[in-house]
Design a protein around this motif. Sequence first.
Motif, PDB file in Angstrom:
ATOM      1  N   LYS A   1       0.801  -1.226   0.000  1.00 48.33           N
ATOM      2  CA  LYS A   1       0.000   0.000   0.000  1.00 48.33           C
ATOM      3  C   LYS A   1       0.841   1.286   0.000  1.00 48.33           C
ATOM      4  CE  LYS A   1      -4.157  -2.115   1.440  1.00 48.33           C
ATOM      5  NZ  LYS A   1      -5.139  -2.460   2.407  1.00 48.33           N
TER       6      LYS A   1
ATOM      7  N   ILE B   1       3.821   2.018   1.200  1.00 52.83           N
ATOM      8  CA  ILE B   1       4.649   2.422   2.343  1.00 52.83           C
ATOM      9  C   ILE B   1       6.139   2.179   2.087  1.00 52.83           C
ATOM     10  CG2 ILE B   1       2.800   2.131   4.064  1.00 52.83           C
ATOM     11  CD1 ILE B   1       4.115  -0.526   4.910  1.00 52.83           C
TER      12      ILE B   1
ATOM     13  N   ILE C   1       4.694  -5.946   4.202  1.00 55.23           N
ATOM     14  CA  ILE C   1       4.005  -6.070   5.505  1.00 55.23           C
ATOM     15  C   ILE C   1       4.858  -6.861   6.503  1.00 55.23           C
ATOM     16  CG2 ILE C   1       2.647  -8.104   4.801  1.00 55.23           C
ATOM     17  CD1 ILE C   1       0.728  -5.615   6.622  1.00 55.23           C
TER      18      ILE C   1
ATOM     19  N   SER D   1       2.448  -1.034  14.316  1.00 54.86           N
ATOM     20  CA  SER D   1       2.210   0.078  13.375  1.00 54.86           C
ATOM     21  C   SER D   1       0.732   0.127  12.986  1.00 54.86           C
ATOM     22  CB  SER D   1       3.059  -0.125  12.113  1.00 54.86           C
ATOM     23  OG  SER D   1       2.652  -1.302  11.442  1.00 54.86           O
TER      24      SER D   1
ATOM     25  N   GLU E   1      -0.453   0.489  10.043  1.00 53.86           N
ATOM     26  CA  GLU E   1      -0.692  -0.298   8.815  1.00 53.86           C
ATOM     27  C   GLU E   1      -0.948  -1.764   9.169  1.00 53.86           C
ATOM     28  OE1 GLU E   1       1.997   1.648   9.147  1.00 53.86           O
ATOM     29  OE2 GLU E   1       1.852   3.166   7.564  1.00 53.86           O
ATOM     30  N   TYR E   2      -0.123  -2.312  10.072  1.00 57.71           N
ATOM     31  CA  TYR E   2      -0.344  -3.711  10.435  1.00 57.71           C
ATOM     32  C   TYR E   2      -1.628  -3.863  11.250  1.00 57.71           C
ATOM     33  CZ  TYR E   2      -0.683  -8.206  12.264  1.00 57.71           C
ATOM     34  OH  TYR E   2      -1.243  -9.417  12.577  1.00 57.71           O
TER      35      TYR E   2
ATOM     36  N   GLN F   1      -4.284  -2.308  11.186  1.00 57.97           N
ATOM     37  CA  GLN F   1      -5.478  -2.227  10.340  1.00 57.97           C
ATOM     38  C   GLN F   1      -5.775  -3.609   9.730  1.00 57.97           C
ATOM     39  OE1 GLN F   1      -6.037  -1.959   6.721  1.00 57.97           O
ATOM     40  NE2 GLN F   1      -8.164  -1.394   7.082  1.00 57.97           N
TER      41      GLN F   1
END
Length: 362
Positions: free
Chosen positions: A31, A33, A37, A44, A46-47, A49
């Motif tokens: 995504k 970044i 992942i 974080s 992002e994780y 989510q």
Amino acid sequence: MGNRAYNFNAGPAALPLEVLQRAQEEFVDFKGIGMSIMEISHRSSEYEQVHNETQALLKRIFGIPDGYQILFLTGGASSQFSMIPMNFLKAGKVGSYVLTGAWAEKAVQEAALFGEVALAASSKEQKFMKIPALSEINLDPNSAYLHITSNETIEGAQFQSFPDTGNIPLIGDMSSDILSRPVDVSKFSMIYAGAQKNLGPSGVTVAIIKDDLLVDLPKTIPTMMRYETHSKNNSLYNTPPAYSIYMVNLVLKWIEEQGGLTVIEKNNIEKSGLIYSAIDSSNGFYRGPVDLGSRSNMNITFRLQDEELEKKFIKETEGQGFVGLKGHRSVGGLRASTYNAVPYASCKALAEFMTDFQQRNS
Ligand code: PMP
């Protein structure tokens, strides 16, 4: 994609091609970044989510009512065999089990290390070729829980309906058939599954546990073995298997895109039906050893007249792009695992091969 095998592996098993392709697209740069992942903190945003969305997707797709925790654990479904008695088998109570096959047997053996175990029903005398009728289940009222194995991966026998256990918590090992059909989750106090058949790759075990079961648990067992540790920390007490959970997330989205569990179940019945019909219409050339009412829609086991012919069958299938058709080493014979992600076309190809092989060898 032309070079994909007809994958009938028992687990780890086929994943949907669309999921693999999506993971490939996001592999190097998740995504935008600039990292995968796998390279970011499990704390974080992002994780987190992905983690929380995976729980929400599972809750929605499986119809998990409020009042259940969805945990992501490690150690495989095998670790649950010991965590369950460690956490729930209190002194003075018995852990009750329905003994239906090799996996239930492992769960029983492990529980016996921690306390008293009772067999509420067993099909061992029938060589596990039949799931006991619900009316045959004789549940000790002093049970801490009743444990069942909804689908026996090795023998190919599957529960078609589940017992009502009243106030006694029902626990289901659904490692090899979770999300293959709609289930009334509210009948269960706990459902668990290693991911590597219907949920994603190996590395994560999903445990769905009713809040009621999580009260008054012993404090003397190792921290990582306590469900409370994981439920109180949203499965983030320690580093979770982030990549596996991300893959489960993609598989769940794929299931939803297929139309959810009603459609998945219909597809699974059609797929296994192709192979079961090849067995049943073979005039005994192929023999399905499992009782008709207990046949699994996930693991189709069958035999030929002798082992030589079985070896020939395996050898020929391997030459034609089929993978994973050898039965488990403990039982021999043949087994086709037709999990959610195994395409209809693979099952059709196998059924056609079976008919052709029969014509050439009888
Ligand atoms: N239960 C069942 C029904 C299984 O099929 C398996 C794995 N094949 C297990 C438990 C053990 O799972 P794991 O390898 O994740 O420990």
